[in-house]
Design a protein around this motif. Structure first.
Motif, mmCIF file in Angstrom:
data_model
loop_
_atom_site.group_PDB
_atom_site.id
_atom_site.type_symbol
_atom_site.label_atom_id
_atom_site.label_comp_id
_atom_site.label_asym_id
_atom_site.label_seq_id
_atom_site.Cartn_x
_atom_site.Cartn_y
_atom_site.Cartn_z
ATOM 1 N N SER A 212 0.864 -1.174 0.000
ATOM 2 C CA SER A 212 0.000 0.000 0.000
ATOM 3 C C SER A 212 0.903 1.227 0.000
ATOM 4 O O SER A 212 1.663 1.454 0.940
ATOM 5 C CB SER A 212 -0.879 -0.058 1.257
ATOM 6 O OG SER A 212 -1.347 1.225 1.545
ATOM 7 N N MET A 213 0.849 2.027 -1.072
ATOM 8 C CA MET A 213 1.818 3.113 -1.264
ATOM 9 C C MET A 213 1.114 4.321 -1.868
ATOM 10 O O MET A 213 -0.031 4.258 -2.289
ATOM 11 C CB MET A 213 2.917 2.658 -2.234
ATOM 12 C CG MET A 213 3.587 1.351 -1.869
ATOM 13 S SD MET A 213 4.902 0.868 -3.019
ATOM 14 C CE MET A 213 3.976 0.402 -4.471
ATOM 15 N N GLY A 214 1.820 5.448 -1.940
ATOM 16 C CA GLY A 214 1.289 6.637 -2.579
ATOM 17 C C GLY A 214 1.051 6.411 -4.066
ATOM 18 O O GLY A 214 1.553 5.443 -4.640
ATOM 19 N N PRO A 215 0.252 7.304 -4.704
ATOM 20 C CA PRO A 215 -0.132 7.091 -6.102
ATOM 21 C C PRO A 215 1.037 7.074 -7.091
ATOM 22 O O PRO A 215 1.051 6.262 -8.020
ATOM 23 C CB PRO A 215 -1.088 8.259 -6.399
ATOM 24 C CG PRO A 215 -0.891 9.245 -5.300
ATOM 25 C CD PRO A 215 -0.399 8.481 -4.110
ATOM 26 N N LYS A 216 2.020 7.944 -6.903
ATOM 27 C CA LYS A 216 3.104 8.023 -7.895
ATOM 28 C C LYS A 216 3.937 6.746 -7.920
ATOM 29 O O LYS A 216 4.155 6.148 -8.968
ATOM 30 C CB LYS A 216 3.969 9.261 -7.599
ATOM 31 C CG LYS A 216 4.970 9.610 -8.706
ATOM 32 C CD LYS A 216 6.342 9.049 -8.472
ATOM 33 C CE LYS A 216 7.326 9.393 -9.568
ATOM 34 N NZ LYS A 216 8.666 8.836 -9.313
ATOM 35 N N ILE A 217 4.375 6.296 -6.744
ATOM 36 C CA ILE A 217 5.191 5.070 -6.723
ATOM 37 C C ILE A 217 4.352 3.856 -7.111
ATOM 38 O O ILE A 217 4.865 2.894 -7.684
ATOM 39 C CB ILE A 217 5.906 4.857 -5.363
ATOM 40 C CG1 ILE A 217 6.819 3.623 -5.418
ATOM 41 C CG2 ILE A 217 4.953 4.805 -4.212
ATOM 42 C CD1 ILE A 217 7.623 3.362 -4.172
#
Ligand code: NAD
Ligand code: MG
Length: 395
Positions: A212-217
């Protein structure tokens, strides 16, 4: 350790995914760590809420226009946290006595300046912002070495390698390293052909199967650009030539990377895919501290698979290798074009498969120049952004 004063930790990118994981680990150890500076890009309300929980001495909002909102929000919440705004405030606080450790978790090239400031001031840097190493890896590593700053990677793969090497001071040859193997989950589109990627949406691209990560990565993971950026990141962090770095797709995301030694021994680091482990390694090193992450249950897990990356369906990985081999400004161009393309994809302006096309276009339009100054690298970054934005606007 309770006899020593707590480490003062600045969390830049506090409202993001890595920021949340960092603050979770910090809050588990109030006697050892204090979040003293929290910073975010534009999310004032979320930043104020974090200040209410963690009571830092300073809060920074990168967007200058939001200064009054932050100041008033802190006051309304009854906090004595001092408000700051702007990129210069980020740099100044990263280098100041307000912190001895920086969690560098701003997304994108926007994180470079404050990371360089912390490096120049000799801080311990928990470096999640891989884009700063891609853009200016040599400068950043040189500055850290000169000032005695410790850089501890906050990327699961690089943390794995760091842990397998144990002594970050030994050169790879002294440590007897033959090669390093970076693992990749393969992202949400693993197994699809290029044709099957034509219609994928931003929502599908950010739905990562393991992390679960930010949108860009998350988009970078879906294109495999993330693994390309990580190859360049490993090259700088561990001072290892590209020929001695391999990429393996490992869908279970339990083996976070491996190091092969000259005697034929290979060490792997394993764990659940949860960045709190990586952050705990960085905060506690060389000690181990609780992170809130449980151990592996290999019996229920059953099996570990490995396969070669599909470089036809995911050309971004090859583009990154190409930029690393070209050196100079090429990695800065790769990174900048990718940031602009990913942002346009997330806004629904371009198709998924246009991302590698735009990056390739920037790399071929801007031939690599030598890059020994920050100004030269930032100029290449700006130029690549303009070219890529123009290509999107005129498509
Ligand atoms: P995110 O989008 O969840 O959070 C980004 C943070 O950066 C937010 O707090 C945002 O406010 C801040 N920010 C954005 N622009 C800014 C600016 N101009 N100035 C100051 N702050 C700004 O992203 P994330 O997933 O937490 O990733 C952060 C970094 O960590 C990225 O470089 C990413 O590649 C790296 N990383 C993330 C993970 C992960 O699991 N999320 C793993 C490895 C590496
Ligand atoms: Mg990673």
């Amino acid at each position: 350790q309770s006899t020593t004063a707590p480490r003062r930790v600045a969390v830049f990118g506090a409202t993001g995914s890595i920021g949340a994981s960092a603050l979770d680990v910090i809050a588990r150890h109030p006697d050892r760590y204090r979040a003293t500076v929290l910073a975010a890009g534009t999310q004032v309300q979320a930043l104020v809420a974090l200040c209410a929980l963690h009571r830092p001495a300073h809060a920074v909002i990168a967007s200058e226009a939001l200064y009054a909102d932050l100041r008033d929000g802190l006051r309304a919440a009854g906090l004595d946290t001092q408000a700051h705004a702007g990129a210069a405030a980020l740099d100044q606080l990263a280098a100041s006595d307000a912190c001895d450790t920086l969690v560098a978790a701003i997304v994108g090239a926007a994180g470079l300046s404050s990371t360089l400031a912390a490096a120049g001031a000799g801080k311990r840097i928990l470096l999640a912002n891989k884009e700063s190493l891609v853009l200016a890896g040599e400068l950043l590593m040189q500055r850290a070495t000169a000032a005695g700053a410790e850089i501890i990677p906050i990327d699961s793969e690089h943390s794995a390698i760091f842990q397998c090497l144990r002594s970050r001071d030994a050169s790879l040859d002294q440590a007897g390293v033959r090669r390093i193997l970076l693992t990749a989950s393969g992202g949400p589109f693993r197994g699809r052909s290029r044709a099957e990627l034509a219609e994928v949406t931003p929502a599908q691209a950010v739905a990562h199967p393991k992390w679960s990560m930010g949108p860009k990565i998350s988009v970078d993971s879906a294109t495999l650009m993330n693994k390309g950026l990580e190859v360049i990141e490993a090259h700088h962090l561990f001072n290892i030539p590209g020929e001695r770095i391999d990429v393996l797709v490992h869908p279970q995301s339990l083996v976070h990377s491996l190091v092969e030694f000259v005697d034929g021994s290979t060490l792997a680091q394993m764990g659940l895919p949860d960045m709190r482990t990586t952050l705990a390694v960085g905060l506690g090193w060389p000690h181990r501290i609780e992170s809130g992450v449980g151990g592996l249950d290999l019996l229920s897990q059953g099996r570990l698979d490995f396969e070669a990356p599909d470089t036809d369906a995911f050309p971004c990985l090859g583009l990154a290798w190409q930029a690393m081999a070209a050196g100079g400004t090429a990695p800065a161009v790769l990174n900048a074009a990718n940031e602009v393309a990913v942002s346009a994809f997330l806004q629904g302006r371009i198709a998924f498969l246009a991302i590698p096309g735009l990056v390739a276009n920037a790399l071929s339009t801007l031939p690599s120049a030598s890059a020994d100054t920050l100004e030269g690298l930032l100029a290449a970054d700006q130029h690549a952004r303009q070219i890529t934005q123009a290509a999107i606007d005129h498509a």
